[in-house]
Scaffold this motif. Structure first.
Motif, mmCIF file in Angstrom:
data_model
loop_
_atom_site.group_PDB
_atom_site.id
_atom_site.type_symbol
_atom_site.label_atom_id
_atom_site.label_comp_id
_atom_site.label_asym_id
_atom_site.label_seq_id
_atom_site.Cartn_x
_atom_site.Cartn_y
_atom_site.Cartn_z
ATOM 1 N N GLN B 6 -4.895 5.376 5.877
ATOM 2 C CA GLN B 6 -3.650 5.939 6.391
ATOM 3 C C GLN B 6 -3.833 6.079 7.902
ATOM 4 O O GLN B 6 -4.633 6.885 8.352
ATOM 5 C CB GLN B 6 -3.367 7.301 5.744
ATOM 6 N N SER B 22 2.790 5.535 6.240
ATOM 7 C CA SER B 22 2.161 4.240 5.982
ATOM 8 C C SER B 22 0.840 4.374 5.228
ATOM 9 O O SER B 22 0.121 5.370 5.373
ATOM 10 C CB SER B 22 1.901 3.516 7.307
ATOM 11 N N CYS B 23 0.547 3.339 4.450
ATOM 12 C CA CYS B 23 -0.716 3.279 3.718
ATOM 13 C C CYS B 23 -1.061 1.809 3.493
ATOM 14 O O CYS B 23 -0.193 1.029 3.084
ATOM 15 C CB CYS B 23 -0.602 3.998 2.376
ATOM 16 N N THR B 24 -2.281 1.444 3.768
ATOM 17 C CA THR B 24 -2.763 0.110 3.415
ATOM 18 C C THR B 24 -4.020 0.260 2.590
ATOM 19 O O THR B 24 -4.713 1.289 2.652
ATOM 20 C CB THR B 24 -3.058 -0.748 4.659
ATOM 21 N N TYR B 25 -4.308 -0.739 1.794
ATOM 22 C CA TYR B 25 -5.473 -0.674 0.915
ATOM 23 C C TYR B 25 -6.124 -2.038 0.842
ATOM 24 O O TYR B 25 -5.517 -3.056 1.184
ATOM 25 C CB TYR B 25 -5.072 -0.165 -0.471
ATOM 26 N N GLN B 69 4.263 -3.657 -0.942
ATOM 27 C CA GLN B 69 4.109 -5.048 -0.539
ATOM 28 C C GLN B 69 2.727 -5.514 -1.007
ATOM 29 O O GLN B 69 1.722 -5.330 -0.295
ATOM 30 C CB GLN B 69 4.243 -5.182 0.985
ATOM 31 N N ALA B 72 0.670 -8.045 1.128
ATOM 32 C CA ALA B 72 0.210 -7.425 2.373
ATOM 33 C C ALA B 72 -0.680 -6.224 2.118
ATOM 34 O O ALA B 72 -1.237 -5.655 3.063
ATOM 35 C CB ALA B 72 1.403 -7.016 3.230
ATOM 36 N N LYS B 73 -0.810 -5.808 0.858
ATOM 37 C CA LYS B 73 -1.598 -4.630 0.477
ATOM 38 C C LYS B 73 -1.124 -3.415 1.264
ATOM 39 O O LYS B 73 -1.919 -2.687 1.889
ATOM 40 C CB LYS B 73 -3.087 -4.905 0.661
ATOM 41 N N SER B 74 0.166 -3.192 1.197
ATOM 42 C CA SER B 74 0.793 -2.095 1.898
ATOM 43 C C SER B 74 1.602 -1.258 0.910
ATOM 44 O O SER B 74 2.249 -1.799 0.000
ATOM 45 C CB SER B 74 1.705 -2.640 2.995
ATOM 46 N N SER B 76 3.941 2.050 1.507
ATOM 47 C CA SER B 76 4.477 3.128 2.341
ATOM 48 C C SER B 76 5.389 4.041 1.531
ATOM 49 O O SER B 76 6.009 3.621 0.554
ATOM 50 C CB SER B 76 5.221 2.560 3.545
#
Lengths: 114, 116
Positions: B6, B22-25, B69, B72-74, B76
């Motif tokens: 994050q 937002s968060c990506t993994y 997504q 995109a490994k997103s 949110s």
């Protein structure tokens, strides 16, 4: 149901002391786990259990022991407390619900080691 | 190992407006679950919303919705019509679909302030 209960809510220890953080759930959940929460790092898994008599290590297990003799209880033991173990500790239990695991968290224990 | 990031330590929003966290993994798995948890000052962890990776449709829960997504490994979180009670720390979390239900990987958290 009381849900997931943790005792104590607050604790201050001196370096080298030992103690047990208690966790209990009355929902007959198979899965239980312990997390610690540190500023800027989110929650990190310490130990977890998939049923009575079965435990395994998580991401940060060093300095902690656990056992699971009953479905209801999952205590976390600090054998020799260190200042690095100052943190907020959360116990959680989970079960399979609607195609996914539903996780319930306890209210947390704030531990300070001086 | 999976990681969750994050990138927004703090966010603020005016009451009644919309905010996106937002968060990506990172994972090599195809079967997994994603979550957003809310932690108010009481410290209690409250599940806000859940997304199964195999579902293409974005999850919604009243004023809370996600933009998932997968490529995109997103992941949110959008909060619409923000309320003062939404002020809290928000955590994004990942759980593998191949392991037991006990193991969540959390992001660092985003502290949300709601201004009246």
């Amino acid at each position: 149901n009381a849900g997931v209960t943790q005792t104590p809510k607050f604790q201050v220890l001196k370096t080298g002391q030992s103690m047990t953080l208690q966790c209990a759930q009355d929902m007959n959940h198979e899965y239980m786990s312990w997390y610690r929460q540190d500023p800027g790092m989110g929650l990190r898994l310490i130990h977890y259990s998939v049923g009575a008599g079965i435990t395994d290590q998580g991401e940060v297990p060093n300095g902690y022991n656990v056992s699971r003799s009953t479905t209801e209880d999952f205590p976390l033991r600090l054998l020799s407390a260190a200042p690095s173990q100052t943190s907020v500790y959360f116990c959680a239990s989970s079960y399979w619900q609607g195609g996914a695991y539903e996780q319930y968290f306890g209210p947390g224990t704030r531990l300070t080691v001086t | 190992a999976q990681t969750v990031t994050q990138s927004q330590p703090e966010m603020s929003v005016q009451e009644a407006e919309t905010v996106t966290l937002s968060c990506t993994y990172d994972t090599s798995e195809s079967d997994y679950y994603l979550f957003w948890y809310k932690q108010p000052p009481s410290r209690q962890m409250i599940l806000v919303i859940r997304q199964e990776a195999y579902k293409q449709q974005n999850a919604t829960e009243n004023r809370f919705s996600v933009n998932f997504q997968k490529a995109a490994k997103s992941f949110s979180l959008k909060i619409s019509d923000s309320q003062l009670g939404d002020a809290a720390m928000y955590f994004c979390a990942y759980r593998s679909g191949e392991t037991s239900g006990s193991r969540l990987t959390f992001g660092e958290g985003t502290q949300l302030t709601v201004n009246p």
